[in-house]
Design a protein around this motif. Structure first.
Motif, short mmCIF file in Angstrom:
data_model
loop_
_atom_site.label_atom_id
_atom_site.label_comp_id
_atom_site.label_asym_id
_atom_site.label_seq_id
_atom_site.Cartn_x
_atom_site.Cartn_y
_atom_site.Cartn_z
N LYS A 1 0.85 -1.20 0.00
CA LYS A 1 0.00 0.00 0.00
C LYS A 1 0.88 1.25 0.00
CE LYS A 1 -4.10 1.74 2.26
NZ LYS A 1 -5.02 1.60 3.37
N THR B 1 0.93 4.03 -2.82
CA THR B 1 0.72 5.44 -2.45
C THR B 1 1.88 6.30 -2.93
OG1 THR B 1 -0.47 4.69 -0.47
CG2 THR B 1 0.22 6.98 -0.53
N ASP C 1 1.61 6.60 -6.63
CA ASP C 1 0.52 7.51 -6.98
C ASP C 1 0.91 8.97 -6.74
OD1 ASP C 1 -1.13 5.49 -7.79
OD2 ASP C 1 -2.29 5.38 -5.92
N SER C 2 1.54 9.23 -5.57
CA SER C 2 1.94 10.62 -5.29
C SER C 2 2.99 11.08 -6.28
CB SER C 2 2.44 10.76 -3.85
OG SER C 2 3.68 10.10 -3.69
#
Length: 158
Positions: A24, A28, A31-32
């Motif tokens: 995760k 994340t 994605d960031s």
């Protein structure tokens, strides 16, 4: 058999990573990072559009400056032609005035010379007449005739 234990250890390791939320966190982070790249691309696009607008604006200013410079040059050429024509007209007027002045001076000098010649001729004629009259006529009568003739000659010559 070693491969079996390596496989078991691998799945245990993957389980531990999943338990602590590492996948995760990786998603994340990706994605960031993706959002950050998207923002940088959007900023780059915005800056590009802004740069194109500035380029178009400066091109328009350059064209305006070139046309203004051309109009200034044309005005300067017109002014130079006007000044040249004006200077030529003034020069022609000056030459005309100087020629007229010289002609007037020549005419005055001619009339003065003519008057001097007449005066000299009148003096010579007067003296010659005086000598002739004195020689032919007596002193009192000759002087009276001479004075009358002299006033008559002076009146006619002047």
């Amino acid at each position: 058999m070693d491969t079996f234990w390596v496989g078991v250890a691998f799945f245990i390791f993957i389980g531990i990573l999943a338990y602590f939320g590492v996948p995760k966190a990786i998603v994340t982070a990706l994605d960031s990072r993706g959002e950050k790249v998207a923002q940088e691309l959007a900023e780059a696009r915005r800056l590009r559009v802004e740069a194109e607008k500035l380029l178009a604006e400066y091109e328009a200013k350059r064209k305006a400056a070139e046309s203004e410079a051309a109009s200034i040059i044309a005005a300067a050429n017109d002014e130079a032609k006007r000044l040249a024509a004006e200077a030529e007209a003034k020069l022609n007027d000056f030459v005309t005035r100087r020629t007229k002045s010289a002609e007037d001076k020549i005419a005055l000098a001619e009339s003065q010379a003519e008057a001097e010649v007449r005066a000299a001729a009148a003096d010579a004629a007067t003296k010659a007449a005086e000598l002739i009259i004195r020689a032919q006529v007596g002193s009192k009568t000759g002087e009276a005739l001479f004075a009358a003739g002299l006033t008559e000659v002076k009146a006619k010559l002047n």
